[in-house]
Design an enzyme around this catalytic site. Structure first.
Site, PDB file in Angstrom:
ATOM      1  N   ASP A  90      -0.614 -11.614  16.705  1.00 52.86           N
ATOM      2  CA  ASP A  90      -1.086 -11.406  18.076  1.00 52.86           C
ATOM      3  C   ASP A  90      -1.984 -10.167  18.152  1.00 52.86           C
ATOM      4  OD1 ASP A  90      -0.704 -13.133  20.118  1.00 52.86           O
ATOM      5  OD2 ASP A  90       1.228 -12.342  20.779  1.00 52.86           O
ATOM      6  N   GLN A 147       7.348 -13.290  21.471  1.00 49.23           N
ATOM      7  CA  GLN A 147       6.832 -13.719  22.769  1.00 49.23           C
ATOM      8  C   GLN A 147       7.106 -12.638  23.818  1.00 49.23           C
ATOM      9  OE1 GLN A 147       5.037 -16.639  23.282  1.00 49.23           O
ATOM     10  NE2 GLN A 147       4.654 -15.813  25.327  1.00 49.23           N
ATOM     11  N   LYS A 176       3.409 -23.459  20.549  1.00 50.55           N
ATOM     12  CA  LYS A 176       2.957 -22.769  19.339  1.00 50.55           C
ATOM     13  C   LYS A 176       3.648 -23.372  18.113  1.00 50.55           C
ATOM     14  CE  LYS A 176       1.924 -18.635  21.950  1.00 50.55           C
ATOM     15  NZ  LYS A 176       2.423 -17.384  22.534  1.00 50.55           N
TER      16      LYS A 176
END
Ligand code: NAP
Length: 295
Positions: A121, A98, A54
């Site tokens: 997200d 994460q 990422k």
């Protein structure tokens, strides 16, 4: 008949070009550089690889990339103070924590601490609610990627029967909402559903996000259906090697389907680039600029 193979890598490469061009334009016209922050707790090897990819993609596109790495035994309070600092940092437009977090940490409390405007997200309750209301700017990356692939390969899906197997917050639930918003007739299945093969055989669009290698068999697939395989499973390939397979038995499904995503190179290829797209949207929204479209 053999299915068209849906080329997620090619679609992702096209979207990446568009995002890079838009980013250059933002810098030139508005002196704005989108910023993505990644937060990694602990040393889980898979999470390390995901976060590294990422960050690399963000930098290659021209974003500012900020990385916070914390030890596996970090306290909840320390983690929250980092998240809050990133929320307050005006050069950071998107924050990705994460997951999964180590067991002693409260994931829901961390998500609650995220500014929904920076929740790239799209896991906060605010963004889940906005999706339900049809007003979301930020949509969970993997379902967003799936919708882009469907747009390219399945055309207008209005009125089509779609089955989503799996009801996770990360994928199944937002995917079903997006399919519904695109006017498909949506069924959601899960581990308690009865007669999964029967449900699957009705589906013009069959989406599998289960986490079980090659679970969906070719004789579950309606002839000509579009099969979207979200699963990423590492399995034994013999001689001490491993390989990635999806949740769909690819060879048998390919013989029946109209179009199918491979694993790897299908859905997975779209996820990171959709995260970049969300970061770009977040940056524009935070600066009152028009939101960039993916297609
Ligand atoms: P998850 O949170 O573990 O959810 C799995 C879902 O599958 C659950 O809703 C579960 O039902 C359902 N399920 C389990 N066994 C089943 C069965 N026998 N029959 C029907 N449904 C069953 O997984 P996830 O996060 O959604 O991920 C699913 C897969 O997609 C994984 O392989 C993951 O690695 C992959 N993934 C890929 C990407 C990507 O970028 N390509 C992104 C996200 C996830 P219950 O709710 O009843 O337990």
């Amino acid at each position: 008949m053999t299915a068209t193979v849906i080329d997620g890598k090619a679609s992702a490469a096209r979207l990446r070009e568009k995002i890079a061009a838009y980013t250059a334009e933002l810098k030139a016209k508005h002196n704005l550089q989108p910023g993505l922050a990644t937060v990694l707790v602990g040393k889980d090897p898979a999470s390390e690889v995901y976060v590294r990819n990422k960050r690399k993609t963000a930098e290659a596109i021209g974003f500012k990339s900020v990385h916070v790495e914390l030890p596996a035994d970090v306290t909840q309070a320390e983690l929250l103070s980092h998240v809050k600092a990133l929320c307050a940092d005006t050069s950071v437009h998107g924050i990705l924590v994460q997951l999964p977090l180590p067991k002693h940490l409260d994931e829901a409390a961390v998500l609650d601490a995220l500014d929904p405007a920076k929740d790239v997200d799209a896991l906060t309750p605010t963004n889940a609610g906005l999706l339900l209301s049809g007003r979301a700017h930020l949509v969970s990356c993997t379902p967003a990627g799936v919708m882009l692939l469907l747009k390219e390969y399945a055309g207008d899906i209005a009125g089509k029967e779609a089955l989503v197997i799996g009801r996770s917050l990360l994928f199944g639930k937002p995917a079903a909402q997006l399919l519904l918003a695109a006017n498909a007739t949506v069924t959601m299945a899960h581990s308690r559903s009865r007669d999964l093969p029967g449900l699957a055989r009705r589906a013009d669009i069959l989406v599998a996000a289960i986490g079980k290698p090659e679970f969906v068999k070719g004789d579950w697939v309606k002839p000509g259906a579009t099969v979207i395989d979200v699963g990423i499973n590492r399995v034994d390939a013999g001689e001490g090697k491993t390989k990635l397979v999806g949740d769909v038995d690819y060879e048998s499904a390919k013989a029946v389907a109209g179009a199918i995503t491979p694993v790897p190179g299908g859905v997975g290829a779209m996820t990171i680039i959709c995260l970049m797209h969300n970061t770009l949207i977040a940056a524009c929204a935070q600066h009152g600029l028009p939101l960039p479209k993916a297609l």
